[in-house]
Enzyme design. Sequence first.
Site, mmCIF file in Angstrom:
data_model
loop_
_atom_site.group_PDB
_atom_site.id
_atom_site.type_symbol
_atom_site.label_atom_id
_atom_site.label_comp_id
_atom_site.label_asym_id
_atom_site.label_seq_id
_atom_site.Cartn_x
_atom_site.Cartn_y
_atom_site.Cartn_z
ATOM 1 N N ASN A 296 38.716 -28.839 47.696
ATOM 2 C CA ASN A 296 37.794 -28.080 48.517
ATOM 3 C C ASN A 296 36.375 -28.708 48.588
ATOM 4 O O ASN A 296 35.766 -28.790 49.556
ATOM 5 C CB ASN A 296 37.446 -26.812 47.677
ATOM 6 C CG ASN A 296 37.108 -26.797 46.184
ATOM 7 O OD1 ASN A 296 37.480 -27.912 45.514
ATOM 8 N ND2 ASN A 296 36.065 -26.066 45.830
ATOM 9 N N GLU B 270 30.571 -30.704 32.629
ATOM 10 C CA GLU B 270 30.423 -31.713 33.633
ATOM 11 C C GLU B 270 29.055 -31.691 33.680
ATOM 12 O O GLU B 270 28.440 -30.855 33.622
ATOM 13 C CB GLU B 270 31.170 -31.621 34.883
ATOM 14 C CG GLU B 270 32.598 -31.930 34.586
ATOM 15 C CD GLU B 270 33.324 -32.308 36.072
ATOM 16 O OE1 GLU B 270 32.927 -31.488 37.183
ATOM 17 O OE2 GLU B 270 34.397 -32.832 36.017
#
Length: 485
Positions: A144, A453
């Site tokens: 995506n 992250e």
Amino acid sequence: MAEITPTRDGRAELVSRFPHDGSEVGRVPVATPADVDRAAERAAAAMDEPGWRDLLPHERARILRAIGDAIEADAARLADLQTLDCGKPITEARALVASAAGTFRFFAAVCETQAGALPPARGPYLALTHHVPVGVVAAITPWNSPIASEAQKIAPALAAGCAVLLKPSEETPLVAREVARLAAEAGLPDGLLTVLPGDGTVGEAVVDHPAVRRVSFTGGTATGRRIAERCAPRFVGVSLELGGKGPAIVFPDARRTQAVAGAVYGAFGGAGQACVASSRLLVHRSIVDEFTEQVVDAARRLPVGDPRRPETRVGPLISDAHRAKVLAYVERAVADGAVVHCGGGPPADPDLAAGPYVAPTVLSGLPPDHPACTEEIFGPVVTVLPFEDEDDAVRLANATAYGLSATVWTGDTPLALRLSRRIRAGTTWVNTTKQLSVASPFGGEGDSGIGREKGLAGVRQYQSERSLYLGLDDAPLPFAGLEVS
């Protein structure tokens, strides 16, 4: 979208096709088990080369900055390629390319600023903690937002001193190869970044390789769970950024224009193909009817179409198969009594018939435990649910297995702060939505995964923390006084 096709020499190719009309964009060879073995061996050897292993932090930072500069210099072409590869509207693709360049620069800065620690000593010694690379990293990225997702794994892993085996989504194999090429031209030593295109079998080979000591995966929850199960027997660490079912909670005192725009962007940006999409709209009962009408009116006016056009806000889904999955949720919801306020199927525009488009869809009238309200649809579909008060809003917000993101629209700051503590979400936005910074940790809870992250945590996940004790001169030991023969 992409498909795998055999070649005359017996190997297979991934054929990338533009989701808007199915036209071919490019081809890349599918990695074989032998390719994975060679890449892993080269990665392990490259990590152990003194030229990388002993590279000073500021020198490693120089390479990462050069990669960021190279991405920026090639931004127009990379954005066009990402749009063709995955159907992302060009304005979003350009922003994601800029984000990728910034990610490399941020982790270049981290190289020069991350520090160890000097814990208080409890004896005649000096105690230190420092960090070393965990080893070869397997990075598996989604379709995506390819270039941004890939930068968020490659840059911190390299900053940590690791080598990366990158397995991009089989749906979008093209951009990753270009990033690897730019990295090599920027001075990254050979073997430290290898792209291994292919389907899930290639991903399994990468995850299972004995040289791999950390797996970072972004994608669906079911796949993430299988990866964790495969890594557990070998005690290989995992970072899993998985699905979401984000609530957008609207209180009566919210600034209406801002909240409507945010609800529409949160639900339909990227055609809803985002883990942080606000796919559940929780609205106070006193304003739910009026607010729903305003969202529906705005959704109907969103430009849907060719993602190459700057005015497009909603492009195609990634594939026909994914559209069928999205529409199956809508069809079940309708069968179970949902009210379809807009959308519910492909757009009426005949120029879009060749692509897997779904018109922005607003549903209401469903119970909170309906699959359309609890499961990740990953398309331009939002469900509207009324709530009574703060406690009810929290109950509804937490009524899924996911815990990735949430949005609160209110002018009451203490209320917003309370909700940010009570709602299970790794990221909460207040009076804004889908704003992300590479300097802030990102990740979820529950079925949204484990690990973080971005930020300093983005590097630390690729490092092992070690303790070092330096004994002081002539410091006494428990067995001091023994004669040495």
